[in-house]
Design an enzyme around this catalytic site. Structure first.
Site, PDB file in Angstrom:
ATOM      1  N   TYR A 157      37.934 -32.542 -11.672  1.00  0.00           N
ATOM      2  CA  TYR A 157      38.688 -33.782 -11.895  1.00  0.00           C
ATOM      3  C   TYR A 157      37.860 -34.665 -12.810  1.00  0.00           C
ATOM      4  CZ  TYR A 157      41.250 -38.096 -10.522  1.00  0.00           C
ATOM      5  OH  TYR A 157      41.969 -39.272 -10.496  1.00  0.00           O
ATOM      6  N   LYS A 185      41.709 -31.248 -14.038  1.00  0.00           N
ATOM      7  CA  LYS A 185      42.604 -32.379 -14.266  1.00  0.00           C
ATOM      8  C   LYS A 185      41.881 -33.362 -15.168  1.00  0.00           C
ATOM      9  CE  LYS A 185      44.735 -36.428 -12.108  1.00  0.00           C
ATOM     10  NZ  LYS A 185      44.757 -37.312 -10.926  1.00  0.00           N
TER      11      LYS A 185
END
Length: 299
Positions: free
Chosen positions: A135, A163
């Site tokens: 992330y 992400k």
């Protein structure tokens, strides 16, 4: 094929009025979201206020969501913490709940070097039996996962995606270029760029605006897959009014207020974030945005 595709909702954590976790409100929110058939839910991230919750609260919340969803959508659980040791311990604990993946935000405040960041992620991925999704959110963590580091990390068999919430196309395109294979998922984390990310070759999006606009965001992805770019552009444009009011307050104050105003009560944000006063301009802006969405049939 990439293990994650489509739209996942970066779900808020519903609280009671006293800021304790509300499972009744959580159930109602999940029911609302799953009715639109998103690909999955991402819990205990930024919009989920994981940074305000104890590890026991996070474990109990993750268990409830995974049990209640019961395979109807994929579940990614945020387990990234500031040290490698505590991230491993908490990730191993959440892994016993059998989520589809763990999300590992980069350590914040520490600002590790890229070599230290790579070693951190490799150590966590080695230690857990559940697939890991990196992330990248440098605006909050102070550290960017560079494409060159992703080239190394994507070779790890237990690291399956990233992400990207940097808002930087150099990063996003660099991830696509440097990933080990097309099976490695590159996920857009900036809601204003979902359509463009799909056009760049991204696989999925994790959308905080999906808490309110879940049907719209799912339709955006479906329209793109069907080759209907005109419709996809319309659905993308529908997101902007909500994004405008989200930027008027601390995350996730406006988002929670908008979802509650729509009829799905998700309670307040946890302090120090403060909900808007009923007579404030922000409250009026949120109410108008939600009313306009309802009038237009977006929600």
């Amino acid at each position: 094929m990439a293990p994650f595709s489509g739209i996942l909702v970066a779900m808020v954590t519903p609280f009671a009025d006293d800021e304790s976790v509300s499972y009744e409100r959580t159930k109602n929110l999940i029911d609302y979201l799953l009715a639109a058939k998103p690909a999955g839910l991402f819990i205990l991230g930024t919009n989920g206020e994981a940074y305000t919750m104890t590890e026991d609260e996070k474990y109990d919340f993750a268990k409830y969501v995974i049990d209640y969803v019961a395979g109807r959508a994929k579940i990614i659980v945020g387990t990234g913490l500031n040290s490698t040791r505590e991230t491993i311990a908490f990730s191993q604990r959440i892994a016993t709940l059998h989520p589809d993946a763990l999300s590992l935000v980069a350590p914040s405040f520490v600002a590790p070097s890229q070599a230290e960041l790579v070693a951190h992620y490799q150590a966590v991925a080695d230690a857990v039996p559940v697939p890991c999704v990196l992330y990248n959110m440098p605006g909050k963590t102070g550290i960017n996962i560079e494409p060159a580091s992703l080239k190394v990390l994507s070779q790890h068999p237990n690291i399956i995606g990233i992400k990207d919430s940097s808002g930087d196309w150099h990063n996003f395109d660099g991830y696509l270029k440097n990933r080990n294979s097309d099976d490695f998922t590159v996920i857009m984390g900036s809601d204003g760029r979902i359509l463009e990310s799909l056009q760049h070759g991204g696989n999925a999006a994790i959308a905080g605006t999906g808490n309110l606009l879940v049907a719209n965001v799912v339709k955006l992805y479906d329209a793109f897959q069907a080759g209907d770019l005109e419709a996809a552009k319309r659905y993308q444009d529908n997101i902007q009014p909500l994004r405008t009011v989200l930027h008027e307050a601390t995350t996730p104050v406006s988002l929670k207020a908008a979802v509650t105003a729509s009829g799905v009560n998700v309670g307040p944000a946890r302090r120090p974030a403060l909900m808007p006063a009923p007579d404030s301009q922000l409250a009026k802006d949120i109410a108008k945005t939600v009313a306009d969405y309802k009038q237009q049939g977006v929600i």
